[in-house]
Design a protein around this motif. Structure first.
Motif, PDB file in Angstrom:
ATOM      1  N   GLY A  28       0.815  -1.206   0.000  1.00 44.74           N
ATOM      2  CA  GLY A  28       0.000   0.000   0.000  1.00 44.74           C
ATOM      3  C   GLY A  28       0.850   1.259   0.000  1.00 44.74           C
ATOM      4  O   GLY A  28       2.059   1.234  -0.248  1.00 44.74           O
ATOM      5  N   ALA A  75      -6.821   9.410   2.057  1.00 41.77           N
ATOM      6  CA  ALA A  75      -6.760   7.967   2.285  1.00 41.77           C
ATOM      7  C   ALA A  75      -8.147   7.353   2.463  1.00 41.77           C
ATOM      8  O   ALA A  75      -8.294   6.360   3.174  1.00 41.77           O
ATOM      9  CB  ALA A  75      -5.889   7.678   3.498  1.00 41.77           C
ATOM     10  N   HIS A  80      -6.866   1.776   1.291  1.00 46.13           N
ATOM     11  CA  HIS A  80      -6.076   2.314   2.408  1.00 46.13           C
ATOM     12  C   HIS A  80      -6.677   1.985   3.769  1.00 46.13           C
ATOM     13  O   HIS A  80      -6.076   2.317   4.799  1.00 46.13           O
ATOM     14  CB  HIS A  80      -5.962   3.837   2.278  1.00 46.13           C
ATOM     15  N   CYS A 145       1.714   1.311   6.511  1.00 48.91           N
ATOM     16  CA  CYS A 145       0.810   1.977   5.565  1.00 48.91           C
ATOM     17  C   CYS A 145      -0.544   2.268   6.212  1.00 48.91           C
ATOM     18  O   CYS A 145      -1.081   3.374   6.066  1.00 48.91           O
ATOM     19  CB  CYS A 145       0.635   1.117   4.323  1.00 48.91           C
ATOM     20  N   ALA A 149      -2.299   5.988   7.234  1.00 43.68           N
ATOM     21  CA  ALA A 149      -3.535   6.418   6.576  1.00 43.68           C
ATOM     22  C   ALA A 149      -4.598   6.884   7.561  1.00 43.68           C
ATOM     23  O   ALA A 149      -5.565   7.532   7.167  1.00 43.68           O
ATOM     24  CB  ALA A 149      -4.089   5.278   5.732  1.00 43.68           C
TER      25      ALA A 149
END
Length: 831
Positions: A28, A75, A80, A145, A149
């Motif tokens: 991601g 995001a 996400h 990730c 987000a």
């Protein structure tokens, strides 16, 4: 030039193919790429939030909470979402959603400690790895990730559950027409394989809710068919709420019924304060809202001083006619032989006939009485008289028929629709009434939910008026100066679409000025009409139509003529009278097609051929046109179904099942190709019936059904060539960010329509029609699939090229069977 009919694909499953999806590469996007120190501070902030929530849940003693995760603005896309590593379904199931990018998870302290560990695993420094070319690139973990987000993590608290004071609540539910009750929405019961304490905590919380309600004198019943768990609760004066019971169902344990024998409802603010506090303190309570009441539809009549011609209401019984149900206060006997059946809910003295009779007159004779309306004469009327007359606006007559308030009212409407659909084949119902309640303006109302349920269950379409402003809120008359007209719209903050116009399975209609009135802009938004956008950018209203002028003239009044309950010609204005003109077009379509097509086909045809008034095609109004008239003004059904042979229209009515897409590759009509470049008018419309899950708020549409018309590129791939109808183009590139996809590509809309006039594009005559689905993060499509109707038109703007014949030959080559939609539906059904 010969006319050719709209073609329906008789073997639509022939274009269904196995779904191919390339799995995502990597873990991601890291939203803190190159900012490791800032990421560490962000991670620590999230960890501290989790620790505080754990402490709060431990202190409360119930061991249960609901956590709202707010995604960073960039995001919000599902890729996400923090549900692969952090808020995993095995310990924190996703049970609801607030706004876009705000998932809500059920959690216990045990589960939140697992969340804590997952966030702690997000590395402070991102490792660098070589890619396939040998270059070093950042390789963040999925934990990093997901953590990057997330903007914030908070507990769904009392402040999220109620938007009104106890004083306001007590005063509102004391009004006749409310049923004297609050609507309390519960979080759904869920389970987690890695946290067995969750189910136990939910059972305990529901038991505590029952005890609390009894202790503070609140009676309750579970409302069905609302799309989510909703309690109808009354505050009693004597503390005797009766016995709330739990019953086991196939899906969950839930509150099922109540007993209130001998209980007296209280409207004392202090009693309500105590009761509301007890309700909202329970972690299984999502929100408490005030019930809606019917809003009176006020308008001023302009008698024209003469009776309607007798011939208007004469009928040859042997001639077929369209059918529309009118959900209102009743229709007078003036409509005579056009009355198909009456529901008969109201006593004669309680019927309010003027409003419904004007609507019936429009359905029967709008084209006869109004020179600018292209509508054939005659329509069967099915009178659903459910709204009692209340000239003093006390609400007491409504209470007399519906002591439980709007839920009782909607039960009666559903019973009538079911009966008229089953016994008379009525599929289109006019609903020219609106509702109001204090509180949040962006909620998806109870009435809209019930209408969605009715529409899907009985395969019908309800046409809803967008709502009128009060006379004190009228905008100035639409100016011929564009800057002045736009300024009037900007300054108008009261014109938000009225409930239940937000209904996604049904359609709402705004009102436009009629032509031919002095000093008024024809087909401009009427000064009294409410408008869009719909909730969180939904395309609402769906259509606009003439509703009469809000600035009547001495000679012609509002410019929209029908009859009153005595058969006298009158002119009136209101969105109530724009809606039946759209309802009639839908009913005509249904009547002209031999056999039942799905409601999605009827609606898709209406959208596909709707025309945007020339006024709103101007560049100055491109950004507001969709909010004012939706997809445009419908044309007549005859015009829709009989087309010139310089165009072809294909209707695909099918189902997308799990792991399926629909694709049709074809060669562009030869007469519209020169030097490899393709020209012509192309329009593509898709209407789907995705699952609606109201607990997911602004993300209630749980599956996006997308449609694209694509041209082959030099590299062998295909590129979409169409643009959304009535929307500005901000750039030449295709949208990619989630917000752009929602705004520009109509992502997550139930209805989509795209168009382009091409003067010569691309380098290939190879094209592809593609329909596919995209589910929300953690959901699979139902095994039965998602029904959709896609309509594609290819036309020569000059009206010369033999497009119909050339495309028919191409479809035969592709083994695609088609037929005249008016007569081939039965053949398709048998196939």
């Amino acid at each position: 030039m010969a006319n050719e009919p709209v073609q329906i694909v008789l073997n639509p499953r022939a274009i269904n193919i196995d779904r191919e999806r390339t799995p995502p590469v990597g873990n991601g996007r890291d939203f803190f790429l190159g900012r490791d120190k800032e990421f560490v501070a962000h991670r620590e902030s999230l960890l501290e939030s989790i620790r505080e929530i754990i402490a709060a849940l431990d202190a409360e003693g119930l061991g249960l909470g609901h956590v709202i995760v707010t995604m960073a603005p960039r995001a919000t896309a599902k890729s996400h979402r923090p549900q692969k590593k952090i808020f995993r379904s095995r310990w924190t199931p996703h049970v609801a959603t607030a706004d876009i990018g705000e998932p809500i998870f059920a959690a216990t302290p045990t589960a939140l400690r697992l969340v804590l560990s997952a966030i702690e695993e997000a590395e402070a420094v991102v490792e660098m790895r070589k890619d396939t070319t040998g270059r070093l690139r950042p390789a963040p973990s999925r934990n990093r990730c997901e953590t990057s987000a997330v903007e914030s993590i908070t507990l769904w608290s009392d402040e999220n559950k109620r938007a009104f004071s106890a004083e306001t609540g007590a005063a509102w539910v004391s009004r006749p027409g409310t049923g004297g009750a609050y609507l309390v929405e519960l979080f759904r019961r869920s389970s987690a394989t890695h946290d067995r304490t969750l189910a136990e905590a939910q059972d305990f919380a529901l038991s505590e809710l029952r005890s609390s309600l009894i202790a503070v004198g609140v009676s309750a019943e579970m409302l069905g068919k609302a799309g989510s768990l909703v309690l109808h609760t009354r505050v009693t004066a004597d503390g005797d709420a009766g016995a709330l019971t739990f019953e086991q169902s196939d899906t969950d344990r839930r509150l099922e019924r109540f007993q209130t024998a001998g209980s007296v409802v209280s409207f004392e603010p202090m009693v309500h304060h105590k009761a509301l506090r007890a309700i909202e303190a329970n972690p299984m309570v999502r929100q408490i809202v005030l019930p809606p009441i019917v809003t009176p539809s006020a308008s001023s009549s302009f008698p024209l001083g003469r009776s309607a011609p007798v011939a208007i209401f004469e009928r040859d019984q042997s001639e077929p006619a369209s059918a529309v149900g009118i959900i209102d206060g009743g229709v007078s006997d003036t409509a005579g032989p056009w009355i198909g059946a009456r529901w008969g809910q109201l006593a004669e003295q309680d019927r309010e006939l003027k409003h419904g009779s004007f609507i019936a007159g429009l359905l029967i004779a709008a084209g006869t009485l109004n020179w600018y309306i292209n509508q054939p004469h005659g329509c069967r009327i099915f009178d659903i008289d459910v709204l009692p007359d209340d000239p003093a606006q006390t609400g007491l007559p409504f209470d007399g028929y519906y002591p439980g308030g709007i839920p009782d009212f909607m039960d009666e409407i559903e019973a009538a629709i079911e009966d008229f659909r089953r016994n008379h084949g009525v599929r289109v119902f006019n609903f020219s009434m609106n509702f109001t309640a204090p509180g949040e303006r962006d909620r998806y109302g109870y009435v809209a939910r019930r209408l969605d349920y009715i529409s899907a269950t009985y395969d019908v379409i309800v046409v809803i008026s967008a709502g009128n402003l009060s006379s004190a809120q009228f905008r100035t008359e639409w100016s011929s100066d564009h800057t002045t007209a736009l300024a009037s719209l900007v300054s108008d903050t009261s014109a938000v679409l009225a409930e239940p116009g937000e209904s996604l399975y049904n359609v709402s209609v705004s009102a436009l000025n009629p032509p031919g009135l002095d000093n008024q802009v024809p087909f401009a938004l009427a000064r009294y009409s409410k408008r869009g956008p719909g909730l969180k950018g939904a395309i609402k209203p769906d259509f606009g139509h003439v509703g009469g002028s809000g600035s009547p003239t001495p000679a012609e009044g509002s410019g929209l003529i029908s009859v009153d309950e005595f058969g006298t010609l009158i002119a009136e204005a209101g969105t109530s009278y724009a809606a039946p003109l759209v309802a009639r077009a839908l009913a005509d379509l249904d009547s002209l097609i031999d056999g039942d097509v799905s409601r999605e086909v009827l609606l898709a045809l209406l959208v596909h051929y709707a025309r945007t008034p020339e006024l709103f095609g101007h560049k100055d109004f491109k950004r507001v046109a969709r909010d004012l008239v939706g997809f445009g003004v419908p044309i007549s059904a005859e015009e829709m179904l009989q087309r010139a042979d310089s165009e072809i229209t294909l209707v695909v009515n099918s189902i997308l099942r799990p792991k399926e897409d629909a694709e049709l590759e074809f060669v562009w009509p030869e007469a519209l190709v020169r030097g490899g470049k393709c020209r012509g008018d192309a329009r593509l419309t898709v209407v789907a019936r995705p699952l609606l899950a109201y607990e997911h708020g602004a993300e209630r549409v749980r599956m996006n059904v997308g449609a694209r018309l694509m041209q082959q590129q030099r590299d062998g791939g295909f590129r979409n060539r169409l643009y959304p109808v009535n929307a500005p183009r901000d750039g030449l590139g295709d949208p990619h960010a989630e917000k752009e996809l929602i705004d520009e590509a109509l992502k997550w809309q139930v209805v989509k329509s795209f168009h382009r006039r091409m003067t010569g594009v691309g380098f290939s005559s190879n094209w592809k029609l593609a329909v596919d689905y995209l589910p929300r993060f953690d959901e699979d499509p139902p095994e039965s699939g998602v029904q959709f109707a896609a309509i594609l038109t290819i036309a020569d703007p000059t009206g010369v090229a033999p497009v119909f014949q050339q495309m028919r030959q191409e479809l035969v080559r592709q083994n695609i069977e088609t037929g005249d939609i008016r007569t081939s539906v039965q053949t398709r059904t048998r196939a």
